[in-house]
Design a protein around this motif. Structure first.
Motif, short mmCIF file in Angstrom:
data_model
loop_
_atom_site.label_atom_id
_atom_site.label_comp_id
_atom_site.label_asym_id
_atom_site.label_seq_id
_atom_site.Cartn_x
_atom_site.Cartn_y
_atom_site.Cartn_z
N PRO A 89 -16.52 -25.84 4.51
CA PRO A 89 -17.70 -26.63 4.89
C PRO A 89 -17.51 -28.13 4.68
N HIS A 90 -16.66 -28.53 3.74
CA HIS A 90 -16.44 -29.95 3.49
C HIS A 90 -15.63 -30.58 4.62
N LEU A 91 -14.71 -29.83 5.15
CA LEU A 91 -13.95 -30.28 6.32
C LEU A 91 -14.88 -30.49 7.51
N ILE A 92 -15.73 -29.51 7.77
CA ILE A 92 -16.65 -29.60 8.91
C ILE A 92 -17.67 -30.70 8.69
N ASN A 93 -18.11 -30.89 7.45
CA ASN A 93 -19.04 -31.98 7.17
C ASN A 93 -18.43 -33.33 7.52
N PHE A 94 -17.15 -33.51 7.17
CA PHE A 94 -16.47 -34.75 7.51
C PHE A 94 -16.44 -34.96 9.03
N TYR A 95 -16.07 -33.92 9.78
CA TYR A 95 -16.00 -34.05 11.24
C TYR A 95 -17.37 -34.35 11.84
N ARG A 96 -18.40 -33.73 11.32
CA ARG A 96 -19.74 -33.98 11.86
C ARG A 96 -20.17 -35.43 11.64
N HIS A 97 -19.82 -35.99 10.51
CA HIS A 97 -20.19 -37.39 10.25
C HIS A 97 -19.32 -38.34 11.07
N VAL A 98 -18.07 -37.99 11.30
CA VAL A 98 -17.23 -38.78 12.20
C VAL A 98 -17.84 -38.78 13.60
N GLN A 99 -18.33 -37.64 14.01
CA GLN A 99 -18.95 -37.51 15.33
C GLN A 99 -20.18 -38.40 15.45
N ARG A 100 -20.84 -38.67 14.35
CA ARG A 100 -22.04 -39.52 14.36
C ARG A 100 -21.70 -41.00 14.23
N GLY A 101 -20.43 -41.31 13.98
CA GLY A 101 -20.02 -42.70 13.86
C GLY A 101 -19.79 -43.13 12.43
N LEU A 102 -18.94 -42.43 11.73
CA LEU A 102 -18.70 -42.69 10.32
C LEU A 102 -18.01 -44.03 10.08
N GLU A 103 -18.53 -44.78 9.13
CA GLU A 103 -17.90 -46.01 8.66
C GLU A 103 -17.77 -45.92 7.14
N VAL A 104 -16.57 -46.17 6.65
CA VAL A 104 -16.32 -46.08 5.21
C VAL A 104 -16.91 -47.29 4.51
N LYS A 105 -17.71 -47.03 3.48
CA LYS A 105 -18.43 -48.10 2.79
C LYS A 105 -18.02 -48.22 1.33
N ILE A 106 -16.87 -47.65 0.98
CA ILE A 106 -16.38 -47.77 -0.39
C ILE A 106 -14.97 -48.37 -0.35
N PRO A 107 -14.54 -49.01 -1.42
CA PRO A 107 -13.17 -49.53 -1.45
C PRO A 107 -12.15 -48.39 -1.34
N LEU A 108 -11.19 -48.53 -0.46
CA LEU A 108 -10.14 -47.55 -0.29
C LEU A 108 -8.90 -48.07 -1.01
#
Length: 274
Positions: A74-93
């Motif tokens: 489910p964590h993998l699919i959650n990531f893909y779903r948020h990418v599909q919505r336009g994910l932008e990383v907001k934490i320091p990488l």
């Protein structure tokens, strides 16, 4: 010991034609694409259904207009779903030990609070995947992510996933057992289950022989094109042959390590209704 931002490399967003799987994922199937593309070509206007979506190498390689992409994680699919919505990383990488374990603790806190499906959880999952040991995705008995920090000279990160948002348009992501997926009539079904391992003590995916049989029996009700990839063990070859599949044995990009052999590990591409 990894330390500091000098090891950080944030990449520019990839171009549409250059999209590669955004995650590290064991058993990726980019190498199978040259064998899979000719089978897919006559059906490319149909829906692609993947029962074990994993790292999305096949979907991103074939680029169907419509796809149903399922995975048990489910964590993998959650990531893909948020990418599909336009994910932008907001934490320091940052490739840094202290940061890694702080982010891991926060990810596990979200899991405990039932907030594993949030955007924050998706971002943390991405960071842990890129920064953890060998891209492993492993959880303990409490359901907590417990992969240690990886050892790298440099870690490459994306912060803008907008090109994937466009690529994912028309794709549906689902999390669950493969048998819960409704197979659309005529859809092109690709299944890449965890490899069959005849040494029962070495089966990290927890996918049993009974599950291998259950998968083939589940697909018997589908009359559209079906392709399955797996390790070419004797019993897998016998199983697929018994159910009427044509087989093509390939040289997989793995070495046979359990016996100490340096031979290429044979893998099978089984297809039916093509």
């Amino acid at each position: 010991m990894p330390k500091g931002t000098h090891r950080l490399q944030v990449l520019e967003p990839p171009r549409q034609q250059d999209l590669r799987p955004p995650l590290k994922w064991a058993g990726g199937k980019r190498w199978v694409l040259p064998h899979l593309e000719p089978l897919w070509a006559p059906y490319k206007e149909r829906t692609l259904i993947e029962l074990f979506a994993g790292g999305l190498a096949v979907a991103l390689g074939l680029r169907p207009r419509r796809a149903i992409l399922n995975d048990l994680n489910p964590h993998l699919i959650n990531f893909y779903r948020h990418v599909q919505r336009g994910l932008e990383v907001k934490i320091p990488l940052v490739y840094d030990r202290e940061v890694y374990y702080r982010y891991r603790d926060r990810f596990n806190e979200l899991i405990r609070k039932g907030e594993w499906d949030t955007e924050e959880a998706a971002i943390l999952f991405y960071y842990l995947n890129r920064t953890g040991y060998n891209g492993l995705c492993r959880f303990n008995a409490k359901g907590e992510f417990n992969v240690p920090l990886g050892r790298y000279k440099r870690v490459q990160y994306l912060s803008d996933f907008s090109p994937y948002k466009e690529a994912f348009r028309g794709w549906e992501f689902r999390a669950g057992d493969f048998a819960q997926v409704e197979l659309e009539p005529g859809a092109f079904v690709y299944a890449d289950p965890p490899y069959d391992v005849e040494f029962t003590q070495y089966n990290p995916g927890g996918f049993t022989w009974e599950d291998q049989v259950r998968l083939v029996e589940f697909l018997e009700g589908h009359r559209g094109p079906i392709v399955i990839s797996n390790q070419a063990t004797k019993r897998i070859v016998e199983l697929y042959t018994r159910f009427g599949y044509s087989l093509k044995v390939l040289k997989g990009p793995r070495r046979i390590s359990c016996t100490g052999s340096r031979e290429w590990a044979p893998e099978v591409l089984a297809f039916k209704n093509l």
